[in-house]
Design a protein around this motif. Structure first.
Motif, PDB file in Angstrom:
ATOM      1  N   ALA A 161      46.295  27.105 -16.414  1.00  0.00           N
ATOM      2  CA  ALA A 161      46.743  26.759 -15.072  1.00  0.00           C
ATOM      3  C   ALA A 161      47.542  25.467 -15.001  1.00  0.00           C
ATOM      4  N   LEU A 162      47.685  24.745 -16.105  1.00  0.00           N
ATOM      5  CA  LEU A 162      48.410  23.480 -16.065  1.00  0.00           C
ATOM      6  C   LEU A 162      49.800  23.702 -15.477  1.00  0.00           C
ATOM      7  N   GLY A 163      50.162  22.819 -14.542  1.00  0.00           N
ATOM      8  CA  GLY A 163      51.446  22.941 -13.886  1.00  0.00           C
ATOM      9  C   GLY A 163      51.345  23.680 -12.572  1.00  0.00           C
ATOM     10  N   HIS A 164      50.175  24.178 -12.190  1.00  0.00           N
ATOM     11  CA  HIS A 164      49.973  24.888 -10.932  1.00  0.00           C
ATOM     12  C   HIS A 164      48.925  24.172 -10.100  1.00  0.00           C
ATOM     13  N   HIS A 165      48.851  24.561  -8.831  1.00  0.00           N
ATOM     14  CA  HIS A 165      47.851  23.984  -7.944  1.00  0.00           C
ATOM     15  C   HIS A 165      46.438  24.290  -8.432  1.00  0.00           C
ATOM     16  N   ASP A 166      46.241  25.445  -9.090  1.00  0.00           N
ATOM     17  CA  ASP A 166      44.907  25.830  -9.544  1.00  0.00           C
ATOM     18  C   ASP A 166      44.307  24.830 -10.526  1.00  0.00           C
ATOM     19  N   GLU A 167      45.158  24.066 -11.190  1.00  0.00           N
ATOM     20  CA  GLU A 167      44.633  23.102 -12.165  1.00  0.00           C
ATOM     21  C   GLU A 167      43.726  22.086 -11.473  1.00  0.00           C
ATOM     22  N   GLN A 168      44.074  21.679 -10.241  1.00  0.00           N
ATOM     23  CA  GLN A 168      43.248  20.704  -9.531  1.00  0.00           C
ATOM     24  C   GLN A 168      41.900  21.312  -9.170  1.00  0.00           C
ATOM     25  N   LYS A 169      41.928  22.561  -8.789  1.00  0.00           N
ATOM     26  CA  LYS A 169      40.677  23.239  -8.460  1.00  0.00           C
ATOM     27  C   LYS A 169      39.786  23.326  -9.693  1.00  0.00           C
ATOM     28  N   GLN A 170      40.358  23.684 -10.836  1.00  0.00           N
ATOM     29  CA  GLN A 170      39.575  23.812 -12.051  1.00  0.00           C
ATOM     30  C   GLN A 170      39.063  22.464 -12.539  1.00  0.00           C
ATOM     31  N   LEU A 171      39.871  21.435 -12.398  1.00  0.00           N
ATOM     32  CA  LEU A 171      39.423  20.093 -12.777  1.00  0.00           C
ATOM     33  C   LEU A 171      38.260  19.655 -11.900  1.00  0.00           C
ATOM     34  N   ALA A 172      38.385  19.910 -10.595  1.00  0.00           N
ATOM     35  CA  ALA A 172      37.312  19.546  -9.672  1.00  0.00           C
ATOM     36  C   ALA A 172      36.037  20.327  -9.983  1.00  0.00           C
ATOM     37  N   ASN A 173      36.190  21.611 -10.296  1.00  0.00           N
ATOM     38  CA  ASN A 173      35.015  22.424 -10.630  1.00  0.00           C
ATOM     39  C   ASN A 173      34.375  21.980 -11.941  1.00  0.00           C
ATOM     40  N   THR A 174      35.212  21.576 -12.893  1.00  0.00           N
ATOM     41  CA  THR A 174      34.663  21.085 -14.159  1.00  0.00           C
ATOM     42  C   THR A 174      33.862  19.809 -13.930  1.00  0.00           C
ATOM     43  N   ALA A 175      34.415  18.893 -13.121  1.00  0.00           N
ATOM     44  CA  ALA A 175      33.694  17.650 -12.807  1.00  0.00           C
ATOM     45  C   ALA A 175      32.386  17.966 -12.081  1.00  0.00           C
ATOM     46  N   LYS A 176      32.452  18.914 -11.156  1.00  0.00           N
ATOM     47  CA  LYS A 176      31.251  19.300 -10.409  1.00  0.00           C
ATOM     48  C   LYS A 176      30.202  19.897 -11.348  1.00  0.00           C
ATOM     49  N   ASN A 177      30.618  20.815 -12.216  1.00  0.00           N
ATOM     50  CA  ASN A 177      29.674  21.430 -13.150  1.00  0.00           C
ATOM     51  C   ASN A 177      29.110  20.415 -14.141  1.00  0.00           C
TER      52      ASN A 177
END
Length: 297
Positions: free
Chosen positions: A199-215
């Motif tokens: 997802a790098l380069g897309h808006h989804d990357e922020q969602k995945q980063l946030a979910n990784t931090a949350k997990n």
């Protein structure tokens, strides 16, 4: 003892010599006894020296016995202390592996729910319980401080996404930081990592980063649950509760024309909300107590 026998020898020999040369005649009257005391005055005097010598020898014997008893007691105490130390070390060693096994079972029973897999639960155990081998099975203040420091680094790194200068490299830097922290605690979320890479380069990357931090936060909280006395910090709890909001739903800031999700602000909002809820609960409980007091009057 040598002095004793030497003194006794001198007394006996001198008495024999005196008797040989004086050739006293037997006389059992008082005059005869007085005469004998005069004749054998020297050997009798030498024999008199044996009395203090015997007293000194007895005192010395008692001293030697006391010293031997003290030495024996000291040796017994040292042996007992050594045995206690060995037993304590063995118990600590046994308790360490027992606690480590319990931790492993704890992690395996909750990993499917937490969304994060522990690659090495024993390594995670050593990170959270560094003094377990010494018999300390509670999360230390330093461990909590280290975890909060790691959370702070995540929140600080997330701010790079907000900058025009760092907007392009911000997600990659945050991902690199999260990857390092996951390895530090032997945590790994393969699905999220794969999606981030794609997802790098897309808006989804922020969602995945946030979910990784949350997990990441949720996993640590799950691991900390083994210690019933452990209370995760508000910062860690807030990160675990953070839910990413897409741009269309509003939790998105605009700065210098760069669109970004503020992870740090979202966590701070959760902390403020939790603090407000605590104040409300305290005020409610205080009101109930005041009403009880008023009704009891």
């Amino acid at each position: 003892q040598d002095i004793f026998w030497a003194t006794l020898f001198v007394a006996v020999v001198s008495a024999l010599v005196i008797a040989a040369y004086s050739k006293p005649t037997p006389n059992f009257s008082h005059e005869g006894f007085n005469q004998a005391l005069v004749i054998f005055r020297f050997p009798i005097g030498v024999l008199a020296l044996l009395i203090p010598l015997i007293a000194v020898m007895a005192a010395n014997h008692r001293s030697v016995q006391t010293k031997a008893q003290i030495s024996l007691t000291k040796t017994q105490i040292e042996n007992t202390e050594t045995q206690i130390r060995i037993t304590t070390e063995n118990n600590a060693f046994s308790n360490y592996f027992k606690h480590s096994d319990e931790f492993d079972k704890h992690i395996k029973s909750r990993s499917p729910k937490s969304g994060v897999i522990s690659d090495n639960s024993r390594h995670l155990h050593r990170k959270l319980f560094p003094e377990a081998k010494l018999g300390e099975f509670h999360i230390s203040k330093k461990t909590f401080e280290d975890i909060d420091s790691d959370v702070e680094s995540i929140l600080s790194a997330s701010e790079a996404i907000s900058s025009r200068e760092d907007g392009s490299k911000g997600p990659k830097y945050l991902y690199s930081l999260l990857e390092g922290l996951l390895k530090k605690y032997s945590l790994n979320n393969y699905n999220v990592q794969a999606e981030i890479t794609d997802a790098l380069g897309h808006h989804d990357e922020q969602k995945q980063l946030a979910n990784t931090a949350k997990n990441f936060a949720r996993s640590l909280i799950t691991a900390l649950e083994l210690d019933e006395k452990a209370t995760p910090s508000e910062l860690l709890m807030a990160l675990a509760e953070f839910n990413y909001t897409p741009p269309s739903l509003g939790l998105v800031n605009r700065k210098d024309g760069v669109q970004h999700t503020s992870l740090k602000e979202g966590v701070n909002q959760i902390i403020r909300k939790r603090e407000a809820e605590k104040r409300m609960a305290q005020a409610y409980n205080q009101k109930l107590n005041e009403e009880k007091i008023e009704n009891n009057k």
